[in-house]
Design a protein around this motif. Structure first.
Motif, PDB file in Angstrom:
ATOM      1  N   ARG A  98       0.833  -1.191   0.000  1.00  0.00           N
ATOM      2  CA  ARG A  98       0.000   0.000   0.000  1.00  0.00           C
ATOM      3  C   ARG A  98       0.869   1.243   0.000  1.00  0.00           C
ATOM      4  O   ARG A  98       1.929   1.274   0.608  1.00  0.00           O
ATOM      5  N   THR A  99       0.373   2.241  -0.683  1.00  0.00           N
ATOM      6  CA  THR A  99       1.051   3.533  -0.695  1.00  0.00           C
ATOM      7  C   THR A  99       0.111   4.561  -0.090  1.00  0.00           C
ATOM      8  O   THR A  99      -1.061   4.289   0.165  1.00  0.00           O
ATOM      9  N   SER A 100       0.609   5.758   0.129  1.00  0.00           N
ATOM     10  CA  SER A 100      -0.244   6.824   0.650  1.00  0.00           C
ATOM     11  C   SER A 100      -1.348   7.159  -0.356  1.00  0.00           C
ATOM     12  O   SER A 100      -2.439   7.575   0.036  1.00  0.00           O
ATOM     13  N   THR A 162     -13.149  14.498  -8.477  1.00  0.00           N
ATOM     14  CA  THR A 162     -11.971  15.148  -9.058  1.00  0.00           C
ATOM     15  C   THR A 162     -10.721  14.809  -8.260  1.00  0.00           C
ATOM     16  O   THR A 162      -9.678  14.469  -8.831  1.00  0.00           O
ATOM     17  N   ALA A 163     -10.816  14.874  -6.935  1.00  0.00           N
ATOM     18  CA  ALA A 163      -9.668  14.551  -6.086  1.00  0.00           C
ATOM     19  C   ALA A 163      -9.266  13.085  -6.243  1.00  0.00           C
ATOM     20  O   ALA A 163      -8.067  12.770  -6.275  1.00  0.00           O
ATOM     21  N   SER A 164     -10.242  12.198  -6.362  1.00  0.00           N
ATOM     22  CA  SER A 164      -9.944  10.770  -6.557  1.00  0.00           C
ATOM     23  C   SER A 164      -9.208  10.550  -7.874  1.00  0.00           C
ATOM     24  O   SER A 164      -8.228   9.803  -7.947  1.00  0.00           O
ATOM     25  N   PHE A 165      -9.679  11.198  -8.921  1.00  0.00           N
ATOM     26  CA  PHE A 165      -9.034  11.072 -10.230  1.00  0.00           C
ATOM     27  C   PHE A 165      -7.605  11.598 -10.171  1.00  0.00           C
ATOM     28  O   PHE A 165      -6.683  10.963 -10.665  1.00  0.00           O
ATOM     29  N   GLN A 166      -7.405  12.760  -9.546  1.00  0.00           N
ATOM     30  CA  GLN A 166      -6.077  13.330  -9.434  1.00  0.00           C
ATOM     31  C   GLN A 166      -5.145  12.431  -8.626  1.00  0.00           C
ATOM     32  O   GLN A 166      -3.965  12.281  -8.951  1.00  0.00           O
ATOM     33  N   ALA A 167      -5.663  11.821  -7.562  1.00  0.00           N
ATOM     34  CA  ALA A 167      -4.852  10.903  -6.751  1.00  0.00           C
ATOM     35  C   ALA A 167      -4.458   9.677  -7.572  1.00  0.00           C
ATOM     36  O   ALA A 167      -3.324   9.199  -7.481  1.00  0.00           O
ATOM     37  N   VAL A 169      -4.142   9.505 -10.846  1.00  0.00           N
ATOM     38  CA  VAL A 169      -3.152   9.932 -11.835  1.00  0.00           C
ATOM     39  C   VAL A 169      -1.784  10.126 -11.172  1.00  0.00           C
ATOM     40  O   VAL A 169      -0.752   9.692 -11.700  1.00  0.00           O
ATOM     41  N   ALA A 170      -1.781  10.738  -9.999  1.00  0.00           N
ATOM     42  CA  ALA A 170      -0.520  10.946  -9.273  1.00  0.00           C
ATOM     43  C   ALA A 170       0.118   9.617  -8.880  1.00  0.00           C
ATOM     44  O   ALA A 170       1.339   9.467  -8.922  1.00  0.00           O
ATOM     45  N   LYS A 171      -0.704   8.652  -8.511  1.00  0.00           N
ATOM     46  CA  LYS A 171      -0.178   7.329  -8.144  1.00  0.00           C
ATOM     47  C   LYS A 171       0.492   6.687  -9.345  1.00  0.00           C
ATOM     48  O   LYS A 171       1.563   6.106  -9.223  1.00  0.00           O
ATOM     49  N   GLN A 172      -0.141   6.798 -10.514  1.00  0.00           N
ATOM     50  CA  GLN A 172       0.444   6.203 -11.716  1.00  0.00           C
ATOM     51  C   GLN A 172       1.759   6.883 -12.096  1.00  0.00           C
ATOM     52  O   GLN A 172       2.665   6.239 -12.590  1.00  0.00           O
ATOM     53  N   ALA A 173       1.832   8.192 -11.860  1.00  0.00           N
ATOM     54  CA  ALA A 173       3.028   8.943 -12.208  1.00  0.00           C
ATOM     55  C   ALA A 173       4.166   8.694 -11.225  1.00  0.00           C
ATOM     56  O   ALA A 173       5.329   8.859 -11.570  1.00  0.00           O
ATOM     57  N   ALA A 174       3.810   8.301  -9.997  1.00  0.00           N
ATOM     58  CA  ALA A 174       4.849   8.110  -8.967  1.00  0.00           C
ATOM     59  C   ALA A 174       5.624   6.838  -9.174  1.00  0.00           C
ATOM     60  O   ALA A 174       5.350   5.965  -9.844  1.00  0.00           O
TER      61      ALA A 174
END
Length: 174
Positions: A98-100, A162-167, A169-174
């Motif tokens: 699990r990640t943040s 919107t926040a869920s989508f951004q999270a 996307v950020a997870k995929q980019a990390a």
């Protein structure tokens, strides 16, 4: 036997690794192709690899590894090694790790599940008040409040989405 050089096979030189066998519920063709490229793309070393890492698998896990390696035309050790190295280079997560971002996405999903019934309840109130009959003097005030509450619930749900989508996307980019 290691190959004489890097094999491009039409892929960019730094191609990423796909998900390991059996991890995602849906294996995309691009992920499978990336895994195959990473597993096949290994530069020849001057000295033969001699270091070993022993790993234990269940019978089912071993069968899955052998079947996937055979399907890809690779040695099982080569496939497992490529997947481990891809993980070490940050190309994917280990299942259950699990990640943040995972925690944030779960919290947002739970919050969204709590907001949705508010909108449903307000709609039921409005339906009841608009269903006819003789209106009471406070009905128009209650309807006005219900409209405001419904608008707030809708805005909150959209913000959570919107926040869920951004999270994600950020997870995929990390």
């Amino acid at each position: 036997m290691a190959e004489a050089g890097l094999r491009g096979e039409g892929a960019p030189e730094q191609g990423g690794a796909g998900a390991p066998v059996g991890v995602p519920s849906v294996i995309r063709a691009a992920d499978e192709a990336a895994l195959y490229r990473v597993a096949r793309r290994r530069a020849r070393e001057e000295v033969q690899r001699t270091q070993r890492v022993d790993v234990r698998y269940s019978v089912t896990e071993k069968q899955s590894i052998l079947a996937e390696a055979q399907r890809l035309g690779l040695a099982a050790a080569h496939l497992v090694g490529a997947i481990v190295m891809a993980y070490l280079h940050g190309h994917f997560e280990i299942p259950g790790q699990r990640t943040s971002f995972d925690d944030l996405i779960d919290e947002l999903a739970a919050l969204r599940a709590e907001i949705a019934p508010i909108g449903k309840n307000v709609n039921q109130i409005a339906f009841k008040l608009n269903s006819g009959g003789h209106p009471h003097p406070v009905d128009s005030a209650v309807l006005a409040q219900a409209e405001r509450l419904l608008a707030l619930a809708r805005t909150a749900a959209e913000a959570i989405d919107t926040a869920s989508f951004q999270a994600a996307v950020a997870k995929q980019a990390a």
